[in-house]
Design an enzyme around this catalytic site. Structure first.
Site, short mmCIF file in Angstrom:
data_model
loop_
_atom_site.label_atom_id
_atom_site.label_comp_id
_atom_site.label_asym_id
_atom_site.label_seq_id
_atom_site.Cartn_x
_atom_site.Cartn_y
_atom_site.Cartn_z
N GLY A 108 -16.55 -5.17 12.66
CA GLY A 108 -17.94 -4.77 12.46
C GLY A 108 -18.76 -5.91 11.88
N ASP A 154 -5.66 -3.99 8.51
CA ASP A 154 -5.15 -3.25 9.69
C ASP A 154 -4.58 -4.15 10.79
OD1 ASP A 154 -6.07 -1.05 8.42
OD2 ASP A 154 -7.82 -0.73 9.69
N ARG A 281 8.09 16.66 2.27
CA ARG A 281 7.01 16.16 1.41
C ARG A 281 6.18 15.11 2.14
NH1 ARG A 281 8.66 17.95 -3.88
NH2 ARG A 281 9.42 19.97 -3.25
N GLN A 289 -2.68 0.55 -0.38
CA GLN A 289 -2.36 -0.46 0.63
C GLN A 289 -3.31 -1.64 0.61
OE1 GLN A 289 -1.27 1.73 4.53
NE2 GLN A 289 -2.25 3.21 3.22
N ARG A 290 -4.54 -1.41 0.21
CA ARG A 290 -5.55 -2.45 0.17
C ARG A 290 -5.51 -3.29 -1.10
NH1 ARG A 290 -9.62 -2.61 3.58
NH2 ARG A 290 -10.21 -0.67 4.53
N ARG A 462 29.93 -20.66 0.60
CA ARG A 462 29.51 -21.91 1.23
C ARG A 462 30.66 -22.74 1.80
NH1 ARG A 462 25.20 -24.37 -2.85
NH2 ARG A 462 25.26 -25.99 -1.26
N MET A 564 13.90 -24.23 -5.85
CA MET A 564 15.03 -24.57 -4.98
C MET A 564 14.53 -25.18 -3.67
SD MET A 564 17.59 -21.36 -5.41
CE MET A 564 18.74 -21.27 -6.78
N GLU A 620 13.94 -29.21 -6.54
CA GLU A 620 15.12 -29.54 -7.34
C GLU A 620 15.70 -30.93 -7.06
OE1 GLU A 620 18.04 -26.50 -6.53
OE2 GLU A 620 17.83 -26.68 -4.36
N GLN A 654 15.12 -16.85 -7.38
CA GLN A 654 14.48 -17.15 -6.10
C GLN A 654 15.22 -16.58 -4.91
OE1 GLN A 654 13.12 -21.53 -6.10
NE2 GLN A 654 14.34 -21.32 -7.93
#
Ligand code: ATP
Ligand code: MG
Length: 750
Positions: A108, A154, A281, A289-290, A462, A564, A620, A654
């Protein structure tokens, strides 16, 4: 270029990230020596003028990056819809010499901007006739240049893949549905969650995909049968029989059935209560949300859009079509405003006309695929295998440090594999577990709850296989009759698979299809612009820094935050961009003593001029000698009584936490493609090993043998890193105000 004064306004519904866009517009303009005004309260303020239109300086947009909403206000204006109103607006602008306008708002607002621009010459001649301005003023500003930025949670604007605020809204929805899921599961209950989206099912669809919801209703694609209520109830009942403890149904505001009848949550609740014979429910998420702080993605997206809008505005010629700045394939692009408005209108009309095929076709392929994937994921149980179908045994393992989203990817892979009739095996503890034969068959319900689970449910480490591990892994592959491998992991995963593929001559068992799916918070994997986990880690960092900044109080203090990333500076730079850090230190650039000296001077100067808080972000591995504690001591000593310095090493927070919506969605998409690829390879007897990634908006598989060509093996990162280009903007935003800048030549980070 004639434009020397420009203005910016926010209009329509507010969206988190709008502030970042305003900040970027103001600072970019000032950096280009252009005067910039903020129009408070949107078009309403533009019509009213006076104190609603204020000149901005560098610091008037300080400290707003992390704030939700829009600090310059937004409003809907009936007056601006009239020519009379727009005439007042034109007068207010031209009196200040403003003939460039950046509008941040929805469809708009941008339609209004386009109308205003077209009328500008005639509005000005009216003003001359009435004697409100003189002919000279009119001739100095013959045209109004408009550039649009879409701010709308949206994501309902055609042409751009994403709009400012969408990602933050998905964060809210995901957090809410996660919370509802845990209570729903405790009580074995069904919940209906209503989300925003009048003409666009984006939030509902992606929210459902990110939370593992069991049913979704969106405006573009209503249920394709008339008795959909019955089908829905049967599906949910089947879910209960399969062992599901809860059901979540997500409805978009604009949901409707095939005949165009509105589907409200009350009606759905009634249907479910009757059909399931239990209490149901409803939660309407509404304005939650905004609201709230913008996500890291929205801050960075808005910053890039704001920057580009000013550049585009300054480059525009009067005869050019108005532009809107958008995002496509991870790149900022300029789009013709009118085309976009037209396509946006077409979607709304198609939905109104019940032409759902057209509405879906007008959406992106990503949207269509997401809908397709969701339809499989919401099944209670997989389709049974076709009679006589060859069932492949596909093993899934996690390798490397845990990355949020690994489980989401694992869940999607397992379910999609099962739904295609194959046998899915879970390997515990990475290559080590594979070598030890820690392998078990996974079922549909084995992965329930994995969609939102951080860490690695399969277990990961690892360890990279070598020597006799190779032999043990080959044995395990043979013993468990593994036909294909999906490896979800980071650098160690790629390294390990690369090594196995190079050993194929010695171990024929390795001649099976193998795909690596990039999952590492470091975002250091070749062939993919983003890896799973990086977005979550970035949000974790940004959340922590927001808190650290607030803790500073009245003292003049500089925080040195260590993040990191190993030898990849992605997290450092993107978090600097999202938090407004003064400086970031990347392993790609290293740190020099001269740079540190200049940084000390820059900080000192800033604090002397009244700055209260400083922030530098150090990767790092940016430099082994100039460690975080070293830099802190240096700043502390050199800052004397002007400022002090404190370290904040963020550490493992992190890589923990629930995966972000983006990581969940991306993980699901990638897993789907990987499983499809493995099945295809198995059927065709193709054993090429590969890794998948998203590049320039496309999902691409690369041959594993190209790993060393595409990655710098010493530095453990891709040879090409797209995000380094964003340094220009990050540096610009962090500068001191132009009149306060030091006369030093700084070539770093540029
Ligand atoms: P969202 O839909 O995300 O809330 P939007 O920008 O689409 O945002 P609208 O209420 O449609 O929100 O428009 C905001 C304002 O833009 C209106 O109040 C009006 O002032 C102006 N505007 C909208 N359409 C026009 C138009 N056709 N002509 C002139 N002004 C318009
Ligand atoms: Mg709108």
């Amino acid at each position: 270029m004639a434009t020397k004064q420009i203005a910016v306004l926010t209009s329509g519904g507010d969206a988190p990230g709008m502030n970042a866009a305003v900040r970027a517009v103001v600072r970019t303009a000032l950096d280009k020596e252009v005067e910039v005004y903020a129009i408070y309260e949107g078009y309403k303020g533009l019509v009213e003028g006076g104190t609603r239109i204020r000149k901005m300086d560098w610091d008037s947009v300080g400290g707003i990056l992390q704030q939700g909403g829009t600090i310059i206000g937004t409003a809907r204006s009936e007056e601006f819809r009239t020519r009379q109103g727009r005439r007042k607006a034109a007068l207010n602008l031209v009196q200040l010499g403003v003939d460039g306008l950046i509008v941040i708002g929805g469809d708009g607002s941008l339609t209004g901007a386009d109308v205003f621009r077209r009328e500008w010459p005639s509005l000005l001649s009216e003003l001359v006739q009435s004697g409100e301005i003189n002919a000279e003023t009119e001739s100095e500003h013959p045209n109004l240049v408009i550039v649009g930025i879409v701010g709308s949670i949206d994501n309902d604007f055609s042409g751009t893949e994403i709009t400012i605020g969408t990602d933050s809204a998905l964060h809210r929805i995901t957090a809410a549905v996660d919370a509802i899921t845990s209570t729903a599961a405790s009580h074995q209950r069904t919940f209906i969650v209503k989300v925003m989206g009048r003409n666009c099912g984006y939030l509902a669809l992606y929210g459902a995909l990110a939370t593992g919801a069991d049913w979704v209703l969106i405006p573009e694609s209503p249920p394709d049968v008339d008795n959909w209520e019955k089908v829905m109830v049967e599906r949910l009942k089947a879910g209960t029989r399969a062992g599901r403890r809860d059901h979540i149904v997500i409805i978009a505001e604009g949901a409707q059935d095939r005949d165009g009848n509105y589907i409200g949550s009350t009606a759905v609740q009634r249907v479910l209560e009757q059909g399931l014979g239990e209490e149901v429910r409803t939660t309407v998420l509404g304005h939650v949300q905004r609201g709230g702080r913008p996500s890291a993605y929205d801050r960075n997206l808005a910053t890039m859009l704001g920057y580009e809008a000013v550049i585009a505005l300054l480059e525009a010629k009067p005869e050019d079509e108005p532009l809107v700045i958008g995002m496509k394939a991870n790149r900022i692009i300029r789009l013709p405003l009118r085309d976009c408005l037209e396509k946006t209108r077409q979607v709304t009309e198609a939905i109104k006309a019940k032409d759902y095929e057209k509405a879906m076709a007008l959406r992106s392929s990503g949207f269509q695929n997401a809908f397709h994937t969701l339809k499989t994921m919401v099944r209670a149980l997989p389709h049974p295998p076709e009679p006589g179908e060859k069932r492949f045994r596909i093993a899934v393992l996690n390798v490397g440090s845990p990355a949020p989203g690994m489980n989401t990817a694992g869940r999607a892979a397992v379910r999609l594999g099962l739904d295609n009739g194959h046998i899915m095996l879970g390997v515990n503890n990475g290559f080590k577990g594979l070598a030890e034969g820690q392998i078990k068959e996974l079922e549909w319900t084995s992965v329930s709850g994995w969609v939102s689970l951080g860490g690695s449910a399969l277990g990961t480490n690892r360890v990279v296989p070598k020597g006799k591990d190779m032999y043990a892994i080959a044995r395990a592959i043979e013993n468990h009759r593994i036909d294909a491998l999906l490896v979800i992991g980071g650098w160690n995963a790629y390294e390990g698979i690369y090594a196995m593929i190079n050993e194929r001559a010695n171990f024929p068992a390795f001649n099976i299809p193998i795909v690596c799916l990039p999952a590492s918070i470091n975002n250091n994997l070749p062939g993919s612009e983003l890896s799973i986990g990086a977005d979550t880690a970035l949000n974790n960092i940004v959340d922590a820094i927001d808190k650290i900044k607030q803790s500073a109080g009245a003292t003049q203090r500089c925080f040195v935050v260590e993040v990191m990333g190993h030898w990849c500076g992605y997290l450092a730079m993107m978090s600097a961009l999202a938090t407004g850090a003064e400086r970031f230190y990347l392993p790609e650039e290293g740190i020099t003593l001269r740079q540190l000296q200049e940084d000390v001077n820059m900080l000192k100067r800033g604090f002397e001029l009244g700055k209260r808080l400083g922030l530098v972000i150090r990767n790092e591995y940016a430099n082994p000698i100039y460690s975080t504690s070293f830099i802190c001591s240096l700043f502390e000593e050199e800052g004397q009584d002007v400022f002090d310095a404190r370290p904040a090493i963020l550490g493992h927070l992190q890589q923990g936490g629930d995966p972000s919506p983006f990581d969940r969605i991306q993980a699901t998409r990638l897993a789907r493609l990987c499983v499809e690829r493995l099945i295809e390879q198995c059927s065709q007897g193709d054993a090429t090993g590969c890794f998948i990634g998203l590049q320039n908006g496309e999902f691409v598989f690369h041959d594993m043998r190209d790993f060393d060509r595409m990655a710098d093996l010493d530095c453990q990162r891709p040879r090409e890193q797209w995000w380094l280009k964003l340094r220009t903007v990050a540096n610009l935003m962090a500068k001191l105000a132009p009149n306060h800048r030091l006369e030093i030549h700084c070539e770093f980070n540029s």
